[in-house]
Design a protein around this motif. Structure first.
Motif, short mmCIF file in Angstrom:
data_model
loop_
_atom_site.label_atom_id
_atom_site.label_comp_id
_atom_site.label_asym_id
_atom_site.label_seq_id
_atom_site.Cartn_x
_atom_site.Cartn_y
_atom_site.Cartn_z
N ALA A 243 0.82 -1.22 0.00
CA ALA A 243 0.00 0.00 0.00
C ALA A 243 0.86 1.26 0.00
CB ALA A 243 -0.92 -0.01 1.22
N ASP A 244 2.06 1.18 0.57
CA ASP A 244 2.93 2.37 0.62
C ASP A 244 3.81 2.50 -0.62
OD1 ASP A 244 4.77 0.35 0.92
OD2 ASP A 244 5.54 1.03 2.86
N GLY A 245 3.59 1.61 -1.61
CA GLY A 245 4.34 1.69 -2.87
C GLY A 245 5.62 0.88 -2.91
N SER A 246 5.98 0.23 -1.80
CA SER A 246 7.22 -0.55 -1.75
C SER A 246 6.97 -1.96 -2.28
CB SER A 246 7.74 -0.63 -0.32
OG SER A 246 6.81 -1.29 0.52
N LEU A 247 8.06 -2.65 -2.66
CA LEU A 247 7.98 -4.04 -3.11
C LEU A 247 8.08 -4.98 -1.93
CD1 LEU A 247 10.30 -3.88 -6.28
CD2 LEU A 247 7.80 -3.81 -6.20
N VAL A 248 7.26 -6.03 -1.94
CA VAL A 248 7.18 -6.97 -0.82
C VAL A 248 7.27 -8.39 -1.37
CG1 VAL A 248 5.71 -7.87 1.02
CG2 VAL A 248 5.78 -5.41 0.59
N ALA A 249 8.15 -9.20 -0.79
CA ALA A 249 8.28 -10.61 -1.19
C ALA A 249 7.29 -11.46 -0.38
CB ALA A 249 9.71 -11.10 -0.94
N TYR A 250 6.68 -12.43 -1.06
CA TYR A 250 5.71 -13.29 -0.37
C TYR A 250 5.62 -14.63 -1.08
CZ TYR A 250 2.32 -12.37 -4.13
OH TYR A 250 1.69 -12.29 -5.35
N ARG A 251 5.03 -15.61 -0.39
CA ARG A 251 4.75 -16.92 -0.98
C ARG A 251 3.26 -17.17 -0.97
NH1 ARG A 251 8.64 -20.27 -2.40
NH2 ARG A 251 10.76 -20.01 -1.56
N LYS A 252 2.79 -17.85 -2.01
CA LYS A 252 1.39 -18.25 -2.09
C LYS A 252 1.24 -19.67 -1.57
CE LYS A 252 0.51 -15.46 -6.24
NZ LYS A 252 0.08 -15.50 -7.66
N VAL A 253 0.16 -19.92 -0.82
CA VAL A 253 -0.14 -21.25 -0.31
C VAL A 253 -1.57 -21.60 -0.72
CG1 VAL A 253 -0.36 -22.72 1.73
CG2 VAL A 253 1.40 -20.92 1.66
N ALA A 254 -1.73 -22.68 -1.49
CA ALA A 254 -3.07 -23.11 -1.92
C ALA A 254 -3.78 -23.84 -0.80
CB ALA A 254 -2.95 -24.02 -3.14
N ILE A 255 -5.07 -23.58 -0.64
CA ILE A 255 -5.85 -24.18 0.44
C ILE A 255 -7.16 -24.76 -0.11
CG2 ILE A 255 -4.89 -22.64 2.20
CD1 ILE A 255 -7.50 -21.02 2.03
N PRO A 256 -7.73 -25.77 0.54
CA PRO A 256 -9.04 -26.30 0.11
C PRO A 256 -10.18 -25.36 0.49
CG PRO A 256 -7.82 -27.89 1.51
CD PRO A 256 -7.14 -26.56 1.64
N PHE A 257 -11.32 -25.52 -0.20
CA PHE A 257 -12.53 -24.79 0.20
C PHE A 257 -12.79 -24.96 1.69
CE2 PHE A 257 -13.82 -25.53 -4.34
CZ PHE A 257 -14.12 -24.22 -4.69
N GLU A 258 -12.64 -26.21 2.14
CA GLU A 258 -13.07 -26.57 3.50
C GLU A 258 -12.22 -25.94 4.59
OE1 GLU A 258 -14.38 -29.70 0.60
OE2 GLU A 258 -12.55 -28.54 0.97
N ALA A 259 -11.11 -25.30 4.23
CA ALA A 259 -10.28 -24.65 5.25
C ALA A 259 -10.98 -23.44 5.86
CB ALA A 259 -8.95 -24.23 4.63
N VAL A 260 -11.83 -22.77 5.08
CA VAL A 260 -12.54 -21.59 5.59
C VAL A 260 -13.81 -22.04 6.30
CG1 VAL A 260 -13.68 -19.42 4.98
CG2 VAL A 260 -11.64 -20.16 3.71
N ARG A 261 -13.97 -21.64 7.57
CA ARG A 261 -15.13 -22.06 8.36
C ARG A 261 -16.09 -20.92 8.66
NH1 ARG A 261 -14.83 -27.26 10.52
NH2 ARG A 261 -16.95 -26.72 11.12
N SER A 262 -15.58 -19.70 8.77
CA SER A 262 -16.47 -18.58 9.11
C SER A 262 -15.91 -17.28 8.56
CB SER A 262 -16.63 -18.47 10.63
OG SER A 262 -15.40 -18.08 11.24
N ILE A 263 -16.80 -16.31 8.37
CA ILE A 263 -16.41 -14.96 8.00
C ILE A 263 -17.19 -14.01 8.90
CG2 ILE A 263 -16.37 -13.19 6.20
CD1 ILE A 263 -16.25 -15.42 4.13
N THR A 264 -16.47 -13.24 9.68
CA THR A 264 -17.10 -12.26 10.57
C THR A 264 -16.98 -10.88 9.95
OG1 THR A 264 -16.47 -13.60 12.50
CG2 THR A 264 -17.16 -11.33 12.92
N ILE A 265 -18.09 -10.18 9.86
CA ILE A 265 -18.13 -8.84 9.25
C ILE A 265 -17.74 -7.81 10.30
CG2 ILE A 265 -19.61 -7.14 8.12
CD1 ILE A 265 -21.34 -9.52 7.18
N ALA A 266 -16.97 -6.84 9.90
CA ALA A 266 -16.44 -5.83 10.81
C ALA A 266 -17.55 -5.10 11.56
CB ALA A 266 -15.60 -4.81 10.04
N PRO A 267 -17.26 -4.67 12.79
CA PRO A 267 -18.24 -3.88 13.53
C PRO A 267 -18.56 -2.57 12.81
CG PRO A 267 -16.08 -3.83 14.60
CD PRO A 267 -16.01 -4.86 13.53
N ALA A 268 -19.82 -2.19 12.89
CA ALA A 268 -20.32 -0.94 12.31
C ALA A 268 -20.41 -0.96 10.80
CB ALA A 268 -19.48 0.25 12.77
#
Length: 304
Positions: A243-268
């Protein structure tokens, strides 16, 4: 819709909560992958180097106090100074480069909502066990069959996760853990005449310091998914623009659908509108692959 104030069920799998903004959620759901940031590109790299600096101090004190194994202390001190204390060191071995995705054991942290999610963000609950189900398979056909995926999706996940290992570590905020690592180092005999073998064993022990942070961060209740290469054929890290315009190194990790159990929406947040958008995001051609995901609101009074 259930409230975000839920009490853990003893029959539920252990959950890890990742706080993110709308863009992060879209990437995780849309691509079924997590991004693990290289440790020296974190918002505050000293989070990682803190334990190395403390360990260096303890070992130097042991050496000055007249340890029975001064050679062991000197070797560890030299390695820490060369490859660990400076988070931007170019001397760190590739397989020691830690890539980290941060989680919390709680989806009710007001601090983390402010820092990482924002007014329109989310806390995504992951099944700790399923999160790593696609790591280490010898071939795409060896992926666990209980997780929904086409042959093409399995091949993509296999290539993405090839020659990497992952582990979930609870972050310790207790300096006693660093003392324990120092004692393990000092009681491990030096491999005389085999400097490379000795250093490899020492580096394996030093991996433990990746899970220790300053006690000032204790309210985050952090757990980390640590991703590291374990072979010469692992994919090279990717690079993105932060977001600040700098370059960032990262790795991608593939996950199954079933790994996600819940999504909580932010307050307000506008809960009804956001929930409607989530349902659109999670449609997958009628397969219902995300139908197990619980969408809930965090309805604690909260002022941004």
């Amino acid at each position: 819709m259930p409230s975000g104030l839920t009490t853990p069920d003893q029959h539920e799998p252990p959950l890890l909560y990742h706080y993110t903004n709308a863009g992060g959620l879209q990437g995780i759901i849309g691509n079924r992958e997590l991004w693990a940031t290289e440790s020296n590109y974190l918002n505050d790299p000293s989070e990682i180097s803190f334990a190395s600096v403390e360990l260096l101090r303890i070992l130097e004190e042991m050496k000055r106090a007249g340890t029975e194994h001064p050679d062991r202390a000197e070797h560890a001190i030299e390695l820490l100074k060369r490859a660990y204390v400076d988070p931007n060191s170019a001397s760190q071995y590739q397989e020691d480069r830690a890539f980290i995705t941060s989680f919390s054991r709680s989806d009710q942290s007001l601090t983390l909502w402010r820092l990482y999610s924002g007014r329109n963000g989310f806390s995504i609950g992951f099944d700790e066990n399923v999160l790593q189900a696609w790591i280490g398979a010898p071939t795409p056909a060896d992926f666990p069959q209980e997780f929904e995926a086409t042959d093409q999706e399995r091949l993509r996940a296999y290539n993405m996760n090839f020659h990497i290992e992952t582990r979930v570590e609870e972050v310790s905020y207790d300096s006693a853990r660093i003392q324990e690592v120092a004692e393990i180092i000092m009681t491990t005999p030096l491999v005389v005449g085999e400097p490379f073998a000795d250093e490899a064993r020492l580096r394996l022990t030093l991996r433990a310091v990746a899970g220790v942070k300053h006690h000032a961060f204790a309210d985050e209740k952090e757990a980390r998914l640590i991703v590291q290469a374990v072979g010469d054929f692992a994919a090279d890290p990717s690079v993105r623009v932060a977001a600040d315009g700098s370059l960032v190194a990262y790795r991608k990790v593939a996950i199954p659908f079933e790994a996600v159990r819940s999504i909580t929406i932010a307050p307000a947040a506008n809960v009804q509108r956001t929930e409607h958008a989530l349902q659109s995001l999670m449609r997958t051609g009628g397969r219902g692959a995300w139908s197990h995901v619980e969408v809930r609101s965090f309805d604690v009074p909260f002022a941004w």
